[in-house]
Design a protein around this motif. Structure first.
Motif, PDB file in Angstrom:
ATOM      1  N   SER A 192       1.081  -1.488   0.079  1.00  0.00           N
ATOM      2  CA  SER A 192       0.074  -0.008   0.051  1.00  0.00           C
ATOM      3  C   SER A 192       1.128   1.275  -0.074  1.00  0.00           C
ATOM      4  N   PRO A 193       0.889   2.088  -1.088  1.00  0.00           N
ATOM      5  CA  PRO A 193       1.608   3.080  -1.008  1.00  0.00           C
ATOM      6  C   PRO A 193       1.112   4.399  -0.336  1.00  0.00           C
ATOM      7  N   CYS A 194       1.913   5.320   0.145  1.00  0.00           N
ATOM      8  CA  CYS A 194       1.700   6.544   0.765  1.00  0.00           C
ATOM      9  C   CYS A 194       2.580   7.669  -0.116  1.00  0.00           C
ATOM     10  N   ILE A 195       1.493   8.511  -0.715  1.00  0.00           N
ATOM     11  CA  ILE A 195       2.102   9.643  -1.810  1.00  0.00           C
ATOM     12  C   ILE A 195       2.136  10.801  -0.950  1.00  0.00           C
ATOM     13  N   VAL A 196       3.042  11.514  -0.805  1.00  0.00           N
ATOM     14  CA  VAL A 196       3.112  13.056  -0.209  1.00  0.00           C
ATOM     15  C   VAL A 196       3.405  13.825  -1.425  1.00  0.00           C
ATOM     16  N   ASP A 197       2.744  14.718  -1.732  1.00  0.00           N
ATOM     17  CA  ASP A 197       3.068  15.835  -2.610  1.00  0.00           C
ATOM     18  C   ASP A 197       3.649  17.100  -1.912  1.00  0.00           C
ATOM     19  N   LYS A 198       4.086  18.156  -2.836  1.00  0.00           N
ATOM     20  CA  LYS A 198       4.647  19.436  -2.294  1.00  0.00           C
ATOM     21  C   LYS A 198       3.754  20.096  -1.513  1.00  0.00           C
ATOM     22  N   THR A 199       2.345  20.097  -1.607  1.00  0.00           N
ATOM     23  CA  THR A 199       1.217  21.070  -1.237  1.00  0.00           C
ATOM     24  C   THR A 199       1.138  20.215   0.400  1.00  0.00           C
ATOM     25  N   ALA A 200       1.324  19.364   0.569  1.00  0.00           N
ATOM     26  CA  ALA A 200       0.932  18.324   1.995  1.00  0.00           C
ATOM     27  C   ALA A 200       1.438  19.352   3.139  1.00  0.00           C
ATOM     28  N   ARG A 201       0.730  19.240   4.120  1.00  0.00           N
ATOM     29  CA  ARG A 201       1.023  19.813   5.636  1.00  0.00           C
ATOM     30  C   ARG A 201       2.078  18.838   6.102  1.00  0.00           C
ATOM     31  N   LEU A 202       3.186  19.036   5.916  1.00  0.00           N
ATOM     32  CA  LEU A 202       4.213  18.022   6.223  1.00  0.00           C
ATOM     33  C   LEU A 202       4.334  17.226   7.453  1.00  0.00           C
ATOM     34  N   GLU A 203       4.480  18.319   8.610  1.00  0.00           N
ATOM     35  CA  GLU A 203       4.633  17.610   9.962  1.00  0.00           C
ATOM     36  C   GLU A 203       3.188  16.875  10.281  1.00  0.00           C
ATOM     37  N   LEU A 204       2.011  17.402  10.000  1.00  0.00           N
ATOM     38  CA  LEU A 204       0.938  16.483  10.441  1.00  0.00           C
ATOM     39  C   LEU A 204       0.973  15.272   9.514  1.00  0.00           C
ATOM     40  N   ALA A 205       1.354  15.269   8.274  1.00  0.00           N
ATOM     41  CA  ALA A 205       1.436  14.075   7.375  1.00  0.00           C
ATOM     42  C   ALA A 205       2.353  13.228   7.819  1.00  0.00           C
ATOM     43  N   PRO A 207      10.433   2.277   2.955  1.00  0.00           N
ATOM     44  CA  PRO A 207      11.394   2.465   1.987  1.00  0.00           C
ATOM     45  C   PRO A 207      10.793   3.806   1.446  1.00  0.00           C
ATOM     46  N   VAL A 208      11.862   4.624   0.964  1.00  0.00           N
ATOM     47  CA  VAL A 208      11.550   5.814   0.272  1.00  0.00           C
ATOM     48  C   VAL A 208      11.925   6.049  -1.056  1.00  0.00           C
ATOM     49  N   LEU A 209      10.763   6.389  -1.907  1.00  0.00           N
ATOM     50  CA  LEU A 209      11.021   6.798  -3.202  1.00  0.00           C
ATOM     51  C   LEU A 209      10.679   7.917  -3.542  1.00  0.00           C
ATOM     52  N   THR A 210      11.149   8.765  -4.760  1.00  0.00           N
ATOM     53  CA  THR A 210      10.878  10.087  -4.909  1.00  0.00           C
ATOM     54  C   THR A 210      10.242  10.176  -6.138  1.00  0.00           C
ATOM     55  N   PHE A 211       9.755  11.253  -6.438  1.00  0.00           N
ATOM     56  CA  PHE A 211       9.108  11.685  -7.777  1.00  0.00           C
ATOM     57  C   PHE A 211       9.357  13.339  -7.910  1.00  0.00           C
ATOM     58  N   ASP A 212       9.423  13.612  -9.359  1.00  0.00           N
ATOM     59  CA  ASP A 212       9.452  15.110  -9.294  1.00  0.00           C
ATOM     60  C   ASP A 212       8.192  15.544  -9.921  1.00  0.00           C
ATOM     61  N   ALA A 213       7.325  14.794 -10.524  1.00  0.00           N
ATOM     62  CA  ALA A 213       5.898  15.203 -10.999  1.00  0.00           C
ATOM     63  C   ALA A 213       4.990  14.396 -10.534  1.00  0.00           C
ATOM     64  N   VAL A 214       3.985  14.950 -10.192  1.00  0.00           N
ATOM     65  CA  VAL A 214       2.522  13.794  -9.633  1.00  0.00           C
ATOM     66  C   VAL A 214       2.277  12.796 -10.635  1.00  0.00           C
ATOM     67  N   GLN A 215       2.230  12.978 -11.978  1.00  0.00           N
ATOM     68  CA  GLN A 215       2.031  11.932 -12.828  1.00  0.00           C
ATOM     69  C   GLN A 215       2.982  10.971 -12.931  1.00  0.00           C
ATOM     70  N   GLU A 216       4.184  11.100 -12.533  1.00  0.00           N
ATOM     71  CA  GLU A 216       5.323   9.957 -12.136  1.00  0.00           C
ATOM     72  C   GLU A 216       4.884   9.138 -11.021  1.00  0.00           C
ATOM     73  N   ALA A 217       4.356   9.766 -10.067  1.00  0.00           N
ATOM     74  CA  ALA A 217       3.856   8.990  -8.888  1.00  0.00           C
ATOM     75  C   ALA A 217       2.410   8.150  -9.109  1.00  0.00           C
ATOM     76  N   LEU A 218       1.658   8.703 -10.071  1.00  0.00           N
ATOM     77  CA  LEU A 218       0.371   7.945 -10.336  1.00  0.00           C
ATOM     78  C   LEU A 218       1.022   6.976 -11.358  1.00  0.00           C
ATOM     79  N   ASP A 219       1.694   6.922 -12.247  1.00  0.00           N
ATOM     80  CA  ASP A 219       2.199   5.966 -13.185  1.00  0.00           C
ATOM     81  C   ASP A 219       2.685   4.680 -12.329  1.00  0.00           C
ATOM     82  N   PHE A 220       3.540   5.281 -11.488  1.00  0.00           N
ATOM     83  CA  PHE A 220       4.335   4.134 -10.456  1.00  0.00           C
ATOM     84  C   PHE A 220       3.263   3.259  -9.847  1.00  0.00           C
ATOM     85  N   VAL A 221       2.427   3.896  -9.336  1.00  0.00           N
ATOM     86  CA  VAL A 221       1.230   3.078  -8.556  1.00  0.00           C
ATOM     87  C   VAL A 221       0.522   2.175  -9.445  1.00  0.00           C
ATOM     88  N   ASN A 222       0.061   2.676 -10.568  1.00  0.00           N
ATOM     89  CA  ASN A 222      -0.428   2.014 -11.492  1.00  0.00           C
ATOM     90  C   ASN A 222      -0.054   0.770 -12.358  1.00  0.00           C
TER      91      ASN A 222
END
Length: 456
Positions: A214-227, A340-355
């Motif tokens: 089960s993935p956990c995706i965090v984008d740049k707009t997230a409230r980081l500390e609460l997340a 484990p920590v993986l990164t993305f540069d654009a949200v579409q990359e994260a979506l493609d990774f999950v799918n």
């Protein structure tokens, strides 16, 4: 125990109709509630023995959720049992159309070790509420809880209504060789395939509650500390031994370092500077599982934690960074306190990774961007999940919970549990006062015109 004789006895009892009345079902649920409350101390002690769960975590995640489910089902059972009316097509006039919920009969519930009380009792509540007889098979890896379950259910029910079969693989196989009317299995995908194959021999319907990454995706707009706080809660609940735990972190590269600093801080705040010294920190269920999870930790990737105590079967909360999709830790469900920590540069990359991967049991997205939320909601398939939180979507009786694809099939909780263990039978009760001739031969032009009028 003669398993075949047990199933035969339950089938004979079911045929008497004793499980069908509302009073019988409510009475069974009320006895279960009373026995649970009487043995609450025993349940807590058993969870401590099997998994080192603290009393608070045991109540929050096992006993309390089960009592809440019981309350929800008891209060609504009469309504769920009523025949449900449906509109009748004009072509069938005069008639009354309705559906009837009928129990399957004799059902098998096979439960796992990670939440051994909750994940046995919740499906059992649905099975009993629906009017079935039930054989319960707890996991051999949680023997203390299994023994308490046996005691509680023996106090509540005669064995021809509900019975417990303890043991390991031999007993599992013996049970799956029987013909049940429904099988409910919670566990890993490999055993789930075996269960489905055995069920196919008798064309037995199944619910499979499996797992996955089960993935956990965090984008740049997230409230980081609460997340970070909510991710740590979900990841380390039951020391990661949760089928819907966030398995890996997929994070925007621009906020990764800030976010991981918050994650480390919240681990320390919630579990201490070294969780191995925390008496309430849940342990791995056995040495085999401990060794498997430790084997997934690459020391070169550890940026936090990484140590384990074989004597206590405890593993520190561990962060691995950077991780590639080819690493061993990304090839299987972790089921432990390793992130484990993986990164993305654009949200579409994260979506493609999950799918591009098997559909997970849960998906967690932390984002304040509504377009991103909608994108993952509509285009990323999963059994369920949360936006800006983890885990909590399963802690309700008002929504069904289940997997999709590799993560399972079917759902339960509340009304969904009642429906899972019921066959909904469609009935048309036709009047004998009028018999419209249009459906009977010979089919004249007038009848043909009438048929076209009714059926279009």
């Amino acid at each position: 125990m003669d398993i075949q004789a047990l199933v035969t006895a339950q089938r004979a009892y079911f045929k008497t109709g004793a499980t069908l009345p509302l009073s019988a079902r409510r009475g069974a649920l009320q006895r279960l509630r009373a026995a649970m409350k009487a043995h609450e101390t025993d349940i807590t002690a058993a969870l401590k023995a099997d998994l080192n769960k603290s009393p608070a975590e045991s109540y929050m995640c096992e006993v309390g959720l089960t009592l809440s489910e019981l309350t929800f089902v008891e209060r609504r059972l009469a309504r769920w049992m009523r025949d449900r009316p449906h509109l009748t097509p004009l072509a069938q006039f005069p008639a009354r159309s309705f559906t009837v919920s009928e129990p399957y009969g004799v059902v098998l519930i096979m439960s796992p070790w990670n939440y051994p009380f909750l994940l046995t009792m919740e499906p059992l509540i649905g099975a009993v509420a629906a009017g079935n007889c039930c054989v319960v098979k707890p996991s051999a890896d949680s023997p203390a809880v299994s023994a308490v379950i046996r005691t509680i259910l023996a106090e509540c029910f005669p064995p021809e209504l509900v019975a417990v079969v303890e043991g390991g693989r031999a007993e599992n196989q013996a049970l799956l060789d029987q013909r049940f009317d429904y099988i409910f299995f919670t566990g890993g995908a490999a055993v789930g395939r075996e269960v489905m194959a055995k069920a196919a021999v008798h064309l037995t319907p199944v619910t499979l509650e499996l797992g996955g990454k089960s993935p956990c995706i965090v984008d740049k707009t997230a409230r980081l500390e609460l997340a970070a706080k909510r991710l740590v809660f979900g990841k380390l609940l039951n020391c990661g031994q949760t089928c819907v735990a966030p398995d890996y972190l997929l994070i925007d590269r621009r906020v990764k370092d800030r976010f991981l600093a918050y994650v480390k801080r919240w681990i320390t705040v919630l579990y201490g500077s070294d969780p191995l010294d925390n008496k309430g920190y849940v342990r791995m269920v056995n040495r085999k599982h401990f060794d498997r999870v430790m084997g997934l930790i690459n020391p070169a990737q550890v940026v936090f934690g990484g140590q384990g105590d074989p004597a206590a079967l405890a593993i520190q909360p561990t962060i691995l960074d950077p991780v590639s999709p080819e690493d061993a830790v990304m090839q299987e469900e972790i089921f432990g306190p390793v992130l484990p920590v993986l990164t993305f540069d654009a949200v579409q990359e994260a979506l493609d990774f999950v799918n591009a991967r098997p559909r997970p049991l849960a998906l967690y997205l932390f984002s304040q961007d509504r377009e991103v939320q909608e994108q993952f909601l509509r285009r990323a398939s999963s059994g369920g999940g949360c936006i800006n939180d983890t885990i909590i979507h399963l802690a309700t009786s008002r929504m069904g919970f289940g997997g999709v694809g590799d993560s399972g099939m079917g759902s339960y909780h509340g009304k969904a549990s009642f429906d899972a263990f019921s066959h909904r039978k469609s009935i048309v009760k036709k009047s004998t006062l009028v018999d419209l001739p249009v459906r009977y031969p010979p089919y004249t032009r007038t009848k043909a015109r009438l048929l076209r009028l009714f059926l279009r």
